[in-house]
Design an enzyme around this catalytic site. Structure first.
Site, PDB file in Angstrom:
ATOM      1  N   HIS A 109      -7.977   2.115   5.840  1.00 24.40           N
ATOM      2  CA  HIS A 109      -9.263   2.377   6.478  1.00 24.40           C
ATOM      3  C   HIS A 109      -9.935   1.037   6.793  1.00 24.40           C
ATOM      4  O   HIS A 109      -9.349  -0.037   6.631  1.00 24.40           O
ATOM      5  CB  HIS A 109     -10.119   3.266   5.575  1.00 24.40           C
ATOM      6  CG  HIS A 109      -9.461   4.583   5.257  1.00 24.40           C
ATOM      7  ND1 HIS A 109      -9.186   5.529   6.220  1.00 24.40           N
ATOM      8  CD2 HIS A 109      -8.994   5.102   4.077  1.00 24.40           C
ATOM      9  CE1 HIS A 109      -8.583   6.560   5.665  1.00 24.40           C
ATOM     10  NE2 HIS A 109      -8.453   6.336   4.371  1.00 24.40           N
ATOM     11  N   HIS A 151      -9.936  -1.730   4.102  1.00 21.44           N
ATOM     12  CA  HIS A 151      -8.641  -2.378   3.896  1.00 21.44           C
ATOM     13  C   HIS A 151      -8.364  -3.396   5.000  1.00 21.44           C
ATOM     14  O   HIS A 151      -7.842  -4.488   4.744  1.00 21.44           O
ATOM     15  CB  HIS A 151      -7.513  -1.336   3.880  1.00 21.44           C
ATOM     16  CG  HIS A 151      -7.668  -0.278   2.838  1.00 21.44           C
ATOM     17  ND1 HIS A 151      -8.076   0.996   3.142  1.00 21.44           N
ATOM     18  CD2 HIS A 151      -7.490  -0.303   1.494  1.00 21.44           C
ATOM     19  CE1 HIS A 151      -8.129   1.720   2.036  1.00 21.44           C
ATOM     20  NE2 HIS A 151      -7.780   0.963   1.013  1.00 21.44           N
ATOM     21  N   ARG A 171      -7.165  -4.140  -7.706  1.00 23.14           N
ATOM     22  CA  ARG A 171      -7.744  -3.621  -8.943  1.00 23.14           C
ATOM     23  C   ARG A 171      -6.913  -2.412  -9.371  1.00 23.14           C
ATOM     24  O   ARG A 171      -6.654  -1.526  -8.573  1.00 23.14           O
ATOM     25  CB  ARG A 171      -9.198  -3.226  -8.683  1.00 23.14           C
ATOM     26  CG  ARG A 171      -9.979  -2.826  -9.914  1.00 23.14           C
ATOM     27  CD  ARG A 171     -11.426  -2.509  -9.518  1.00 23.14           C
ATOM     28  NE  ARG A 171     -12.242  -2.182 -10.685  1.00 23.14           N
ATOM     29  CZ  ARG A 171     -12.328  -0.973 -11.220  1.00 23.14           C
ATOM     30  NH1 ARG A 171     -11.639   0.036 -10.700  1.00 23.14           N
ATOM     31  NH2 ARG A 171     -13.089  -0.758 -12.284  1.00 23.14           N
ATOM     32  N   THR A 188       0.829  -1.197   0.000  1.00 24.95           N
ATOM     33  CA  THR A 188       0.000   0.000   0.000  1.00 24.95           C
ATOM     34  C   THR A 188       0.868   1.254   0.000  1.00 24.95           C
ATOM     35  O   THR A 188       1.998   1.238   0.491  1.00 24.95           O
ATOM     36  CB  THR A 188      -0.960   0.021   1.210  1.00 24.95           C
ATOM     37  OG1 THR A 188      -1.800   1.170   1.136  1.00 24.95           O
ATOM     38  CG2 THR A 188      -0.193   0.043   2.531  1.00 24.95           C
ATOM     39  N   ARG A 189       0.318   2.329  -0.569  1.00 27.63           N
ATOM     40  CA  ARG A 189       0.951   3.646  -0.518  1.00 27.63           C
ATOM     41  C   ARG A 189      -0.025   4.671   0.046  1.00 27.63           C
ATOM     42  O   ARG A 189       0.217   5.873  -0.013  1.00 27.63           O
ATOM     43  CB  ARG A 189       1.425   4.102  -1.904  1.00 27.63           C
ATOM     44  CG  ARG A 189       0.483   3.831  -3.027  1.00 27.63           C
ATOM     45  CD  ARG A 189       0.933   4.460  -4.333  1.00 27.63           C
ATOM     46  NE  ARG A 189       0.223   5.689  -4.601  1.00 27.63           N
ATOM     47  CZ  ARG A 189      -0.917   5.764  -5.270  1.00 27.63           C
ATOM     48  NH1 ARG A 189      -1.496   4.672  -5.745  1.00 27.63           N
ATOM     49  NH2 ARG A 189      -1.499   6.916  -5.474  1.00 27.63           N
TER      50      ARG A 189
END
Length: 570
Positions: free
Chosen positions: A202, A205, A291, A197-198
């Site tokens: 929340h 996730h 995605r 992740t970057r």
């Protein structure tokens, strides 16, 4: 999901010399030509040296570069999708030769590694952009970097590491591949699913990653990127504090957090393969592919650079060869009537699905509006609000550009007074002549020195903006490339509005009290903007003003209205 398998046991190519040899290399390096690493090069070097980029043993030579560019493989046939290159300027490339050894140093001059040069060449950047990123559109951040920031030449060769790069932040969360593999062995984690992740995490996730680990019967590694991400992303200091809060929501002993010092390229499908190979080097057995994984968004025509499932499709093609299992990202939605998150494809027709897009979330954050608890955790929202206050509390830069005599300084002074009257933030005026006197007195008016002058103005303005003040800049700034660089440096830190003072040159000449235009036309002054040196007209300025039609007071008032419209003034 996926057959049971041991964590990756392939050979790690750690490139650090033993201590006694490293000490000898440091002595020799005093006589080597030195290259000061850019931030992206330092990220790449760090992961080359610690083995995260195994099987690479240095920056790619020309043959490997071309093989990776054209077919995602090294010359020896090993899968590797991303060119890892040491780009330098033409002067440095011309000062060294194949067979030489060069010293690679960080920004403070500390020797990190030496490199024995195998190849020096000038790449075809258009071909690289098309083949690696699928586009030559420089709205793609990696293409922009390639075309406008990267050096003109590449140097390839094997590395000898002598010093681990120093990072003062979050030291306990920075693991080498060997360290993380050892941790997994110690904890008895036989299967590990990695999440890249970057962005802040929340509730959706957390639910997604928890479900992915449970379905794989695996432990979970949250490994966010803290090197270089997409311009405009939330800074990693804020994100890591958010990750630590979210970590509290997972069952104890099932999940760990480790930081990855990666310089992302946002290369979509190729990047997904790259991320998976890196995670395999860290000892992971599964990898979540989202995605539009590592996609940079839309091109200049508003179309996505990559299809939503291109990354997953390419991953499937190489999954068996990579020996790491893909876990497809599932879209999680909040179902109000069930008070829980569910995969979107498992909701029923009577379910009430609530949704808050990333765009809407950022809008609410920027305007200080309510963010529902079903969307994110209160501690995460608190961190984000602290680091990214509403626009009316952020700093911003007003960047004037226009010909000499166009009225920039006059409008800038009028605007400064009005903003001082408002009193909401400190205001600094960086006028062209004042900056020349105090910051750039040694510079000439050559193109190189003009660019350096604008760089200095941009740097000072970025510091003012970062610290939530107002910077008003009023140079001529004739070159589009430099104006773009200033914008890119400031926009992640606060607001940026470009004001093109588009007063016709005839009017500027009439106002010329110093007689500069007349001297330029007579050939007495050389390289004068608008006469024998070009002025590149801005194409996307937020405000365009012609002072032959508008008074300075009204022009300043028009800028204030624009600031209010954008939310920077209340």
């Amino acid at each position: 999901m996926g057959a049971f398998k041991e964590p990756h046991g392939g050979e790690l190519k750690e490139l650090y010399l033993p201590e006694h040899l490293a000490d000898e290399e440091k002595i020799k390096a005093k006589d080597y030509p030195s290259w000061d690493l850019t931030p992206r090069q330092l990220c790449d070097l760090d992961l080359l040296l610690n083995g995260a980029f195994s099987p690479l043993e240095g920056f790619l030579n020309k043959a490997d570069y071309e093989s990776v560019r054209d077919g995602m493989r090294l010359v020896n046939g090993v899968l590797w999708p991303m060119p890892i290159t040491l780009d330098v300027n033409e002067d440095f490339a011309g000062s060294v030769a194949e067979g030489d050894t060069i010293a690679l140093r960080d920004a403070e001059g500390v020797l990190i590694a030496t490199l024995e040069i195998e190849d020096i060449w000038a790449p075809n950047k258009e071909e690289e952009a098309e083949k690696v990123f699928g586009t030559t559109d420089d709205t793609h951040p990696a293409v922009n970097y390639l075309f406008h920031k990267a050096g003109s030449h590449y140097i390839g060769g094997k590395l000898r590491g002598v010093e681990v790069p120093t990072f003062y932040d979050f030291k306990l969360l920075r693991d080498t591949p060997a360290e993380l593999r050892g941790k997994f062995r110690k904890l008895g984690w036989r299967k590990v699913v990695a999440f890249q992740t970057r962005n802040p995490l929340h509730r959706a996730h957390q639910e997604l990653t928890f479900r992915a680990a449970r379905e794989c019967e695996a432990n979970l590694l949250i490994q966010p990127v803290v090197g270089m991400t997409k311009p405009g992303d939330i800074d990693h200091f804020t994100r890591v504090r958010c990750y630590e809060h979210v970590l509290e929501q997972y069952p104890e002993q099932t999940t760990t957090l480790s930081l990855l010092n990666l310089a992302m390229r946002m290369a979509g499908p190729r990047e997904a393969i790259w991320h998976a190979l890196i995670r395999k080097n860290y000892g992971c057995t599964h990898f979540i592919v989202g995605r539009d994984h590592a996609g940079p968004g839309n091109d200049r025509d508003g179309n996505p650079f990559y299809g939503p499932y291109d990354a997953q499709d390419l991953f499937k093609e190489f999954e068996e060869e990579m020996d790491i299992t893909m876990v497809p990202f599932k879209l999680m939605v909040y179902v109000e009537n069930k008070a829980e998150y569910m995969p979107a494809d498992e909701t029923g027709p009577t379910d009430k699905v609530l949704n808050l897009s990333g765009t809407e979330f950022r809008r609410r954050l920027a305007e200080g509006l309510d963010i529902p608890e079903w969307f994110s955790y209160p501690k995460v929202v608190e961190e984000l609000r602290r680091a990214h206050p509403p626009k009316h509390k952020q700093g911003f830069t007003i960047f004037f550009t226009g010909l000499s005599g166009s009225g920039k300084s006059t409008i800038a002074n009028a605007l400064m007074v009005k903003l001082l009257e408002d009193g909401s933030r400190p205001v600094t005026l960086l006028d062209g002549d004042v900056v020349r006197k105090n910051l750039s007195s040694e510079l000439t008016f050559s193109e190189e020195h003009r660019n350096l002058n604008i760089q200095r103005i941009g740097y000072v303005a970025s510091e003012i903006t970062k610290n939530r003040g107002i910077a008003i800049c009023a140079p001529i700034a004739p070159y589009a490339k430099m104006r773009r660089q200033v914008r890119e440096a400031i926009e992640p830190l606060g607001g940026f509005l470009e004001v093109h003072v588009a007063t016709p040159i005839e009017v500027c000449e009439e106002r010329d009290r110093k007689g500069l235009y007349a001297k330029a036309r007579a050939g007495i002054i050389k390289g004068f903007t608008g006469i024998d040196d070009p002025y590149e007209v801005p194409e996307n300025a937020e405000i365009v003003i012609d002072t032959s039609e508008l008074s300075p007071d009204l022009a300043a008032h028009r800028i204030l209205i624009t600031l209010e419209k954008h939310g920077y003034l209340k």
